[in-house]
Design a protein around this motif. Structure first.
Motif, PDB file in Angstrom:
ATOM      1  N   GLY A  74      21.731 -17.343  22.966  1.00  0.00           N
ATOM      2  CA  GLY A  74      21.016 -16.891  21.769  1.00  0.00           C
ATOM      3  C   GLY A  74      22.084 -16.579  20.752  1.00  0.00           C
ATOM      4  O   GLY A  74      22.955 -15.750  21.009  1.00  0.00           O
ATOM      5  N   MET A  75      22.083 -17.257  19.623  1.00  0.00           N
ATOM      6  CA  MET A  75      23.139 -17.039  18.621  1.00  0.00           C
ATOM      7  C   MET A  75      22.533 -17.114  17.224  1.00  0.00           C
ATOM      8  O   MET A  75      21.362 -17.462  17.074  1.00  0.00           O
ATOM      9  CB  MET A  75      24.293 -18.021  18.791  1.00  0.00           C
ATOM     10  CG  MET A  75      23.922 -19.379  19.264  1.00  0.00           C
ATOM     11  SD  MET A  75      25.286 -20.394  19.896  1.00  0.00           S
ATOM     12  CE  MET A  75      26.535 -20.265  18.665  1.00  0.00           C
ATOM     13  N   GLY A 134      19.295  -9.052   6.583  1.00  0.00           N
ATOM     14  CA  GLY A 134      18.729  -8.906   7.932  1.00  0.00           C
ATOM     15  C   GLY A 134      18.186 -10.198   8.525  1.00  0.00           C
ATOM     16  O   GLY A 134      17.853 -10.251   9.701  1.00  0.00           O
ATOM     17  N   THR A 135      18.091 -11.252   7.717  1.00  0.00           N
ATOM     18  CA  THR A 135      17.553 -12.517   8.247  1.00  0.00           C
ATOM     19  C   THR A 135      18.689 -13.413   8.727  1.00  0.00           C
ATOM     20  O   THR A 135      19.858 -13.207   8.380  1.00  0.00           O
ATOM     21  CB  THR A 135      16.736 -13.285   7.184  1.00  0.00           C
ATOM     22  OG1 THR A 135      17.616 -13.644   6.110  1.00  0.00           O
ATOM     23  CG2 THR A 135      15.578 -12.464   6.656  1.00  0.00           C
ATOM     24  N   ALA A 136      18.334 -14.413   9.516  1.00  0.00           N
ATOM     25  CA  ALA A 136      19.338 -15.366  10.029  1.00  0.00           C
ATOM     26  C   ALA A 136      18.610 -16.586  10.566  1.00  0.00           C
ATOM     27  O   ALA A 136      17.377 -16.580  10.706  1.00  0.00           O
ATOM     28  CB  ALA A 136      20.141 -14.715  11.152  1.00  0.00           C
ATOM     29  N   LEU A 137      19.368 -17.611  10.846  1.00  0.00           N
ATOM     30  CA  LEU A 137      18.824 -18.741  11.601  1.00  0.00           C
ATOM     31  C   LEU A 137      19.196 -18.476  13.063  1.00  0.00           C
ATOM     32  O   LEU A 137      20.380 -18.464  13.413  1.00  0.00           O
ATOM     33  CB  LEU A 137      19.432 -20.071  11.132  1.00  0.00           C
ATOM     34  CG  LEU A 137      18.814 -21.300  11.800  1.00  0.00           C
ATOM     35  CD1 LEU A 137      17.423 -21.591  11.229  1.00  0.00           C
ATOM     36  CD2 LEU A 137      19.698 -22.532  11.625  1.00  0.00           C
ATOM     37  N   TYR A 138      18.200 -18.203  13.876  1.00  0.00           N
ATOM     38  CA  TYR A 138      18.451 -17.974  15.304  1.00  0.00           C
ATOM     39  C   TYR A 138      18.629 -19.341  15.969  1.00  0.00           C
ATOM     40  O   TYR A 138      17.860 -20.272  15.717  1.00  0.00           O
ATOM     41  CB  TYR A 138      17.271 -17.226  15.935  1.00  0.00           C
ATOM     42  CG  TYR A 138      17.520 -16.793  17.364  1.00  0.00           C
ATOM     43  CD1 TYR A 138      18.161 -15.588  17.635  1.00  0.00           C
ATOM     44  CD2 TYR A 138      17.132 -17.581  18.429  1.00  0.00           C
ATOM     45  CE1 TYR A 138      18.393 -15.185  18.950  1.00  0.00           C
ATOM     46  CE2 TYR A 138      17.370 -17.189  19.744  1.00  0.00           C
ATOM     47  CZ  TYR A 138      18.000 -15.986  19.988  1.00  0.00           C
ATOM     48  OH  TYR A 138      18.234 -15.574  21.284  1.00  0.00           O
ATOM     49  N   ILE A 139      19.645 -19.460  16.798  1.00  0.00           N
ATOM     50  CA  ILE A 139      19.942 -20.754  17.411  1.00  0.00           C
ATOM     51  C   ILE A 139      19.803 -20.629  18.927  1.00  0.00           C
ATOM     52  O   ILE A 139      20.356 -19.699  19.532  1.00  0.00           O
ATOM     53  CB  ILE A 139      21.370 -21.212  17.057  1.00  0.00           C
ATOM     54  CG1 ILE A 139      21.573 -21.193  15.535  1.00  0.00           C
ATOM     55  CG2 ILE A 139      21.627 -22.606  17.593  1.00  0.00           C
ATOM     56  CD1 ILE A 139      23.023 -21.408  15.120  1.00  0.00           C
ATOM     57  N   ARG A 140      19.081 -21.533  19.511  1.00  0.00           N
ATOM     58  CA  ARG A 140      18.839 -21.473  20.949  1.00  0.00           C
ATOM     59  C   ARG A 140      19.357 -22.747  21.645  1.00  0.00           C
ATOM     60  O   ARG A 140      18.664 -23.742  21.755  1.00  0.00           O
ATOM     61  CB  ARG A 140      17.333 -21.292  21.185  1.00  0.00           C
ATOM     62  CG  ARG A 140      16.844 -21.316  22.625  1.00  0.00           C
ATOM     63  CD  ARG A 140      17.547 -20.345  23.536  1.00  0.00           C
ATOM     64  NE  ARG A 140      17.420 -18.948  23.210  1.00  0.00           N
ATOM     65  CZ  ARG A 140      16.402 -18.154  23.532  1.00  0.00           C
ATOM     66  NH1 ARG A 140      15.370 -18.635  24.184  1.00  0.00           N
ATOM     67  NH2 ARG A 140      16.417 -16.870  23.231  1.00  0.00           N
ATOM     68  N   SER A 164      16.617 -24.431  16.564  1.00  0.00           N
ATOM     69  CA  SER A 164      16.856 -23.192  15.817  1.00  0.00           C
ATOM     70  C   SER A 164      15.607 -22.818  15.025  1.00  0.00           C
ATOM     71  O   SER A 164      14.686 -23.640  14.888  1.00  0.00           O
ATOM     72  CB  SER A 164      18.031 -23.390  14.852  1.00  0.00           C
ATOM     73  OG  SER A 164      17.639 -24.271  13.813  1.00  0.00           O
ATOM     74  N   GLY A 165      15.603 -21.609  14.501  1.00  0.00           N
ATOM     75  CA  GLY A 165      14.473 -21.188  13.671  1.00  0.00           C
ATOM     76  C   GLY A 165      14.819 -19.918  12.914  1.00  0.00           C
ATOM     77  O   GLY A 165      15.564 -19.074  13.419  1.00  0.00           O
ATOM     78  N   THR A 301      21.625 -10.108  20.370  1.00  0.00           N
ATOM     79  CA  THR A 301      21.676 -11.001  19.213  1.00  0.00           C
ATOM     80  C   THR A 301      20.375 -10.975  18.418  1.00  0.00           C
ATOM     81  O   THR A 301      20.388 -10.921  17.184  1.00  0.00           O
ATOM     82  CB  THR A 301      21.971 -12.436  19.683  1.00  0.00           C
ATOM     83  OG1 THR A 301      23.265 -12.432  20.272  1.00  0.00           O
ATOM     84  CG2 THR A 301      21.956 -13.428  18.529  1.00  0.00           C
ATOM     85  N   ALA A 302      19.239 -11.005  19.102  1.00  0.00           N
ATOM     86  CA  ALA A 302      17.966 -11.117  18.398  1.00  0.00           C
ATOM     87  C   ALA A 302      17.704  -9.879  17.542  1.00  0.00           C
ATOM     88  O   ALA A 302      17.504  -9.972  16.329  1.00  0.00           O
ATOM     89  CB  ALA A 302      16.838 -11.343  19.389  1.00  0.00           C
ATOM     90  N   ALA A 303      17.702  -8.696  18.161  1.00  0.00           N
ATOM     91  CA  ALA A 303      17.323  -7.471  17.436  1.00  0.00           C
ATOM     92  C   ALA A 303      18.519  -6.777  16.780  1.00  0.00           C
ATOM     93  O   ALA A 303      18.331  -5.885  15.966  1.00  0.00           O
ATOM     94  CB  ALA A 303      16.641  -6.508  18.386  1.00  0.00           C
ATOM     95  N   ILE A 304      19.702  -7.127  17.152  1.00  0.00           N
ATOM     96  CA  ILE A 304      20.978  -6.502  16.764  1.00  0.00           C
ATOM     97  C   ILE A 304      21.057  -5.111  17.387  1.00  0.00           C
ATOM     98  O   ILE A 304      21.744  -4.935  18.378  1.00  0.00           O
ATOM     99  CB  ILE A 304      21.213  -6.471  15.243  1.00  0.00           C
ATOM    100  CG1 ILE A 304      20.918  -7.865  14.662  1.00  0.00           C
ATOM    101  CG2 ILE A 304      22.671  -6.040  14.936  1.00  0.00           C
ATOM    102  CD1 ILE A 304      20.943  -7.925  13.159  1.00  0.00           C
ATOM    103  N   VAL A 305      20.356  -4.099  16.804  1.00  0.00           N
ATOM    104  CA  VAL A 305      20.253  -2.833  17.542  1.00  0.00           C
ATOM    105  C   VAL A 305      18.777  -2.460  17.650  1.00  0.00           C
ATOM    106  O   VAL A 305      18.016  -2.663  16.709  1.00  0.00           O
ATOM    107  CB  VAL A 305      21.057  -1.665  16.898  1.00  0.00           C
ATOM    108  CG1 VAL A 305      22.537  -1.963  16.864  1.00  0.00           C
ATOM    109  CG2 VAL A 305      20.533  -1.297  15.539  1.00  0.00           C
ATOM    110  N   ALA A 306      18.406  -1.932  18.802  1.00  0.00           N
ATOM    111  CA  ALA A 306      17.030  -1.476  19.027  1.00  0.00           C
ATOM    112  C   ALA A 306      17.098   0.002  19.385  1.00  0.00           C
ATOM    113  O   ALA A 306      17.469   0.359  20.510  1.00  0.00           O
ATOM    114  CB  ALA A 306      16.388  -2.275  20.149  1.00  0.00           C
TER     115      ALA A 306
END
Ligand code: COI
Length: 354
Positions: A74-75, A134-140, A164-165, A301-306
């Motif tokens: 997940g990047m 806070g947005t990004a292209l998540y790459i799977r 990606s998305g 990676t997805a949430a950064i910090v939860a």
């Protein structure tokens, strides 16, 4: 890197980007126009293909479906302040992918296919990389055993895929988590440090049970004594105790999180003391009794910090103080965002910019 790998590219005839509501990005909802696929057979990786995103065709006897040889990464890619694109910590993700593949007895994806494949794929879908904070292209990226043979064996054929998305940050409300001492995520000597599908599938049942009991997530404990905290849900677990950022050391049952590693390094830059040491349930109870624990959070990676608001230990809810924007986790998150969007200098050479 000198390019020796050839790529075959077949662009989509029409983009689906107008279907995306960039103001309401939901994790996992939107997929960019293209994907990379690359097959491994007869001991070699074939020419990687970048093609329109679409369904894969696979035999019901494909080994991955039965015996679980499947790993993923997940990047994220970021739109930088100068408009360029940055794939964050691409080499660290590649190294982790190779470790996961190795642990699952799968063929190692060549570095050039991964790095250059990502660059070409993201460049082709560059308009999908969002720019809002806070947005990004998540790459799977992921790989699975594609050999069509249901006998129990290590597969001789694999498929490596990247899609990606666009995503926004997630899980921002402080969570109520339960320290899990009946079920374990990963055993010593098991696959916990690999990013393999089974680790996630195996975590569903205890997590569902915790959700039915009113919790948002579980804090996993070690598989030997159920005494030490290992991870928080699908993320690494971090705490601030006595002003020190504390996290369990990596082991074969803890995933080497790229966000975890980045936050620990940035804490050093901000002169925040860091300790990588085992954190027992008793340590947490004591820290709550003495009011020395001020933060608890997951990092991924997805949430950064939860942020974690409540930790349930042996029947008792222990509450963390309310978090302000000055909380260490948010300072680290802001610093991370600044570095990977180019607002601050990339002193650790984490950015892969084009
Ligand atoms: C990530 O945080 O990127 C992960 O890999 C967890 C995931 C399953 C969404």
């Amino acid at each position: 890197m000198e390019l020796t790998q050839e790529f075959s590219i077949r662009p989509a005839t029409q983009s689906r980007i107008q279907e995306v509501d960039f103001n309401h990005l939901e994790f996992g909802k939107y997929v960019a126009d293209h994907m990379l696929v690359c097959d491994y057979a007869n001991g070699t990786w074939e020419t990687p293909q970048i093609i329109p995103f679409g369904n894969l065709s696979l035999s019901p006897t494909s080994l991955a479906l039965h015996y679980g040889q499947t790993v993923f990464e997940g990047m994220k890619a970021f739109r930088m302040v100068d408009g360029r694109i940055n794939i964050f910590r691409i080499h660290k993700h590649y190294e982790r992918l190779t470790r996961s593949l190795d642990r699952m007895c799968m063929a190692i994806v060549p570095e050039e296919v991964f790095i250059e494949g990502l660059r070409q794929l993201v460049a082709l879908d560059s308009k999908w990389v969002p720019a809002a904070p806070g947005t990004a292209l998540y790459i799977r990226p992921f790989a699975y055993a594609s050999e069509a043979k249901f006998g129990v064996k290590v597969s001789d054929e694999y498929k490596f895929v990247i899609f990606s998305g666009p995503v926004a940050g997630a899980f921002q409300k402080p969570l109520r988590v339960k320290v899990e001492t009946s079920y374990v995520r990963a055993a010593r000597g098991g696959t916990g440090a690999a990013k393999c599908g089974g680790n996630y599938g195996g975590a569903y049942y205890p997590t569902q049970k915790a959700k039915e009991a009113g919790f948002d997530q579980v804090l996993w404990t070690d598989g030997r004594e159920n005494k030490y905290i290992e991870e928080s849900g699908m993320m690494n677990a971090l705490f601030v105790i006595d002003g020190v950022l504390v996290t369990p050391p990596l082991s074969d049952s803890i995933l080497d999180g790229v966000t975890r590693d980045s936050l620990l390094t940035l804490a050093g830059d901000l002169d925040i003391p860091v300790e990588t040491r085992p954190v027992s349930i008793e340590d947490l109870e004591k820290a709550f009794r003495q009011h020395t624990i001020t933060e608890a959070f997951g990092a991924g990676t997805a949430a950064i910090v939860a942020p974690i608001g409540t930790i349930h230990i042996n029947g008792i809810d222990y509450h963390l103080p309310d978090y302000t924007p000055g909380a260490i986790m948010y300072r680290l998150k802001d610093k991370l965002e600044a570095m990977r969007t180019g607002k601050e200098e990339d002193i650790h050479h984490w950015n892969y910019v084009f």
